[in-house]
Motif scaffolding. Structure first.
Motif, PDB file in Angstrom:
ATOM      1  N   SER A 691      -3.070   5.371  -0.778  1.00 58.06           N
ATOM      2  CA  SER A 691      -4.378   6.019  -1.236  1.00 58.06           C
ATOM      3  C   SER A 691      -4.323   7.360  -0.572  1.00 58.06           C
ATOM      4  O   SER A 691      -5.550   8.046  -0.957  1.00 58.06           O
ATOM      5  N   ARG A 710     -11.595   5.247  -7.869  1.00 61.73           N
ATOM      6  CA  ARG A 710     -10.624   4.455  -8.954  1.00 61.73           C
ATOM      7  C   ARG A 710      -9.098   4.804  -8.527  1.00 61.73           C
ATOM      8  O   ARG A 710      -8.268   3.875  -8.250  1.00 61.73           O
ATOM      9  N   LYS A 713      -8.222   3.132  -5.339  1.00 64.70           N
ATOM     10  CA  LYS A 713      -8.341   1.603  -5.605  1.00 64.70           C
ATOM     11  C   LYS A 713      -8.937   0.988  -4.424  1.00 64.70           C
ATOM     12  O   LYS A 713      -8.532  -0.080  -3.790  1.00 64.70           O
ATOM     13  N   TYR A 714     -10.113   1.450  -4.003  1.00 66.53           N
ATOM     14  CA  TYR A 714     -10.892   1.170  -2.900  1.00 66.53           C
ATOM     15  C   TYR A 714     -11.378  -0.178  -2.968  1.00 66.53           C
ATOM     16  O   TYR A 714     -11.245  -1.115  -2.064  1.00 66.53           O
ATOM     17  N   GLU A 716      -9.945  -2.684  -4.390  1.00 61.50           N
ATOM     18  CA  GLU A 716      -8.731  -3.793  -4.258  1.00 61.50           C
ATOM     19  C   GLU A 716      -8.042  -3.574  -2.808  1.00 61.50           C
ATOM     20  O   GLU A 716      -7.858  -4.578  -2.470  1.00 61.50           O
ATOM     21  N   VAL A 717      -8.209  -2.283  -1.927  1.00 58.59           N
ATOM     22  CA  VAL A 717      -7.451  -2.340  -0.861  1.00 58.59           C
ATOM     23  C   VAL A 717      -8.582  -2.788   0.240  1.00 58.59           C
ATOM     24  O   VAL A 717      -8.002  -3.071   1.259  1.00 58.59           O
ATOM     25  N   SER A 719     -12.439  -3.382  -0.147  1.00 53.41           N
ATOM     26  CA  SER A 719     -13.666  -4.103  -1.014  1.00 53.41           C
ATOM     27  C   SER A 719     -14.836  -4.306  -0.295  1.00 53.41           C
ATOM     28  O   SER A 719     -15.809  -4.822  -0.825  1.00 53.41           O
ATOM     29  N   GLU A 745       0.560  -1.504   2.755  1.00 53.68           N
ATOM     30  CA  GLU A 745       0.135  -2.218   1.557  1.00 53.68           C
ATOM     31  C   GLU A 745       0.029  -3.650   1.500  1.00 53.68           C
ATOM     32  O   GLU A 745       0.769  -4.449   2.232  1.00 53.68           O
ATOM     33  N   ARG A 746      -1.211  -4.278   1.450  1.00 52.79           N
ATOM     34  CA  ARG A 746      -1.415  -5.773   1.648  1.00 52.79           C
ATOM     35  C   ARG A 746      -0.375  -6.487   0.894  1.00 52.79           C
ATOM     36  O   ARG A 746       0.004  -7.652   1.106  1.00 52.79           O
ATOM     37  N   LYS A 747       0.281  -5.787  -0.252  1.00 53.03           N
ATOM     38  CA  LYS A 747       1.246  -6.676  -0.921  1.00 53.03           C
ATOM     39  C   LYS A 747       2.757  -6.853  -0.312  1.00 53.03           C
ATOM     40  O   LYS A 747       3.190  -7.824   0.133  1.00 53.03           O
TER      41      LYS A 747
END
Length: 777
Positions: A691, A710, A713-714, A716-717, A719, A745-747
């Motif tokens: 981000s 957008r 990706k607020y 998503e990362v 919330s 990154e969460r992934k």
């Protein structure tokens, strides 16, 4: 009793011993003589030549006395345990035909002019001729074999006034200034142990220096290596240990069929006693338990009854045996003294010596001397002598109740073996707000309830803080040490880069001999890093930096830095750095003497820095947290608090994620800091590194808020409701304050968690992570 007369001479240049062994064997007595390591000449029995097997000779009992004469020689050119040279002679192995029973020895030894000689003896005489010196030794105590030393010694002697015992030093000229201190300390030790045990059993005590790295105690003498003699602590510790062997191990021999009790008893009455007198008894006992924990496991575990004797070799197998025979047995005698009381313990030891002096003794004989003083020693000796390993003791299920106006603390004390529990005297310390209460609990089963009635609130409970119980140590009690790594059942050596092989080659070879698998740093995976004891050669490779960031080691010298493995604290991790191969070689020569340290820095073989890491003392449990009271007049105003933060490099402001008030406070602190110094940045865990571009563009005013949400990706990362953070981000935008995304990154987190480590990530994914990660916290 056979009479065994030895006559020996030496060819120093050829490193050769020539000898004649003459044995007078009483009627009706069988005797076997081993000489497998000798070159045998003539063998005569009662004047008749015999042919003999190369391994030895066995004589059946005869109705008449027999006389056996063996001519033999032995070369010492390739010997590790013995020395025959122009610098001196030291014979500590098998150097004469060895009988299968004790004999009464006399020895005649011819040595070069300029040499003095010593052996086990009551009396020593000498004759001088043109060709050399001949020494004659006689000794009344029956022995299985002799030891012998000779060399260019300066021989000095003093006599103990109270008993007439001669204390004699055989030191080389270059160490003569040490001899007087050694003699005086030996005299002090003899007087000390006469008071404790009984009269010194010999007419003389010789302190003999030699060129080999020895540390032996034998009847009437001790044989110490030259490098050993020069160590400053030897005269304060090891010398007393060897003097004490005059009573235990020499005057009383060990019945090996039930295990060697002697080394542990001597350790307890000497090494441990000296540490106790210096106020370091607790640390000494803990160190013995650490050695047991580090070395005695798997196929190296043994019971006390299986320990027959130790030596100075430092392989993991020998260190495991010594941890049992010296350390565990010393703990057995310590627990015995705790059980019966110190005065009773000393009375029983005196009884043991008086009954068994001049004989062979077993654990049963020790048991017999203590039996009159305690009724439950059968199980005590059985469990500690016959069983393998040590028990683990812990507590659980703590409760604090109010009962009729009193506080009652209750908990379950338990040990790990449910099928065959030990009988244990478990020391406990319960700390209250104003006192420490001590109690010893007899734990007779796998678990039992314990209660304390208190007048004050309890704070903590500690099991065995003084290390009075032979037991497994808890994870929190274990300190990282070089011994821990050496004793690891499974270990790997990680090599940073090819040039490190050249610098660390001798240490790499050494850890390979200890069973370590060598792996290149770019090939090691997370499973290997987690499941093994680790040693990293070189501190710059990614494998090191991902665990310990950039270790701060001196540029010069040789550093051994031992820590707990951050991926598995039950295993050690060693970081090794060095400025040259020579530094590694010189440091390695000393490393074996520093097994209890966690950090060592050597320069040219000298220990510049040595540190012992701290750990918990005893198995500890917090019971209640004492309330903290803030005195209101000392409360600080907001402005003063912000002023106090100005010189801080990093400021953390905590939050509950959904608390709008917390985020308003964060913004207020940011505003106040900015007013005083606009040179700051805001770090937010709500955004990952992906981000960052969107954060930079939003702060710079290049994109709208909607576009920012957008692109970052607020939802998503993170919330959480964006309005909680909106005012902080708008303030940063209005003042152009950098905002840094701190999260990963969460992934990636999910992938590492699910697939078992960073090895699951590819090169591109790894590039998103910081190279330096210090997990050692």
């Amino acid at each position: 009793m056979p009479e065994y007369r030895l006559a020996i001479a030496f060819d120093i240049e050829a490193q050769l011993l020539k000898g004649i062994a003459t044995l007078e064997i009483p009627a009706n007595l069988p005797l076997a003589l081993s000489f497998s390591s000798f070159d045998i000449g003539a063998v005569e029995l009662d004047g008749k030549q015999l042919s003999s097997d190369s391994n030895g000779i066995s004589l059946a009992p005869s109705s008449a006395a027999q006389k056996l004469i063996v001519h033999y020689s032995k070369s010492f050119k390739n010997s590790d345990s013995d020395l025959v040279s122009t610098e001196g002679i030291a014979l500590t192995g098998v150097w004469h035909p060895l009988p299968d029973r004790k004999c009464r020895f006399s020895l005649q030894a011819s040595v070069p002019i300029g040499f003095e000689a010593v052996s086990e003896a009551d009396t020593i005489s000498q004759e001088i001729s043109v060709s050399g010196k001949t020494f004659i030794f006689s000794f009344e105590q029956p022995l299985r074999g002799l030891h012998f030393a000779a060399g260019p010694y300066i021989v000095e002697q003093q006599s103990i006034p109270s008993n007439g015992v001669a204390v004699v030093s055989y030191f080389f000229a270059e160490d003569r200034e040490l001899a007087a201190h050694y003699r005086q300390k030996a005299q002090d030790y003899i007087i000390r142990y006469e008071k404790l045990i009984g009269p010194y059993p010999y007419k003389r005590f010789s302190i003999v220096e030699n060129r080999l790295p020895t540390g032996y105690g034998m009847p009437s003498m001790t044989l110490l290596g030259q490098m050993v003699v020069r160590l400053p602590f030897i005269v304060e510790t090891s010398l007393g240990h060897e003097v004490l062997h005059s009573w235990f191990g020499n005057s009383i021999d060990v019945d090996q069929s039930s295990g060697n009790w002697c080394e542990g008893l001597t350790t307890y009455l000497a090494d441990h006693a000296y540490a106790e007198e210096d106020g370091a008894g607790r640390e000494y006992r803990k160190n013995q338990l650490l050695k047991n924990q580090h070395y005695v496991h798997g196929d190296k575990a043994l019971a006390v009854k299986d320990f027959t004797g130790g030596d100075g070799r430092r392989t993991p197998e020998h260190l495991a045996h010594n941890a049992v025979g010296y350390g565990k047995v010393a703990m057995i005698f310590h627990m015995l003294a705790q059980k019966v009381g110190q005065d009773t313990f000393e009375a029983a030891i005196r009884d043991f010596y008086q009954r068994l002096k001049g004989k062979t003794a077993s654990w049963d004989d020790i048991h017999e001397s203590f039996d009159p003083y305690s009724s439950d020693l059968d199980l005590f000796f059985q469990q500690w002598v016959d069983r393998v390993g040590l028990p683990e003791v812990a507590a659980k299920d703590f409760k604090v109740d109010e009962v009729d106006g009193d506080l009652v603390v209750s908990f379950t004390l338990y040990q790990d073996d449910a099928q065959n529990p030990y009988l244990l005297d478990v020391p406990l310390e319960l700390t209250t707000t104003n006192a420490v209460l001590s109690r010893t609990i007899l734990l007779t089963q796998q678990q039992q309830q314990v209660e304390f009635k208190l007048a004050e609130y309890p704070v903590s409970l500690v099991i065995d803080s003084g290390y009075d119980l032979a037991r497994q140590l808890s994870h929190e009690e274990v300190t990282p040490t070089w011994d821990w790594f050496k004793g690891s059942a499974h270990k790997i050596a990680v090599i940073g880069k090819p040039s490190d092989y050249d610098i660390f080659e001798p240490l790499i070879d050494e850890v390979e001999r200890q069973g370590a698998e060598v792996i290149a740093a770019n090939e090691v995976d997370d499973a290997q890093l987690t499941e093994n004891g680790l040693i990293f050669f070189g501190i710059t490779p990614p494998a090191v930096r991902s665990l310990f960031s950039k270790p701060s080691h001196p540029e010069q010298g040789f550093v051994v830095d031992v820590r707990k493995n951050p991926l598995n604290p039950d295993n050690p991790a060693v970081l090794v750095s060095a400025s040259s191969l020579d530094e590694v070689k010189s440091g390695m020569a000393k490393l074996k003497h520093y097994g209890k340290y966690c950090y060592l820095h050597f320069e040219q073989g000298r220990a510049i820095t040595k540190s012992i890491c701290q750990a918990a003392s005893g198995v500890g449990y917090g019971l209640e947290r004492t309330p903290v009271v803030l005195e209101v007049p000392k409360a600080q105003g907001f402005t003063a608090m912000v002023d106090a933060l100005l010189d801080k490099k990093i400021i953390y402001v905590g939050e509950s994620h959904t608390s709008y008030a917390d985020h308003k406070l964060q913004l207020r602190i940011i505003r106040e800091l900015y007013q005083r110094d606009p040179n700051l940045a805001i770090g937010m865990e709500m955004f990952p590194r992906s981000s960052q571009v969107a954060l930079d563009q939003f702060v710079a005013g290049e994109i709208s808020e909607a576009q920012f949400l957008r692109d970052s990706k607020y939802f998503e990362v993170w919330s959480f409701d964006y309005r909680l953070y909106r005012e902080i981000l708008n303030f940063a935008r209005s003042r152009n304050i950098p905002v840094i995304g701190l999260n990963i990154e969460r992934k990636y987190v999910s992938k590492v968690y699910k697939e078992g480590g960073l090895s699951a990530l590819g090169p591109e994914e790894l590039s998103e992570l910081p190279v330096d990660r210090d997990l050692d916290v």
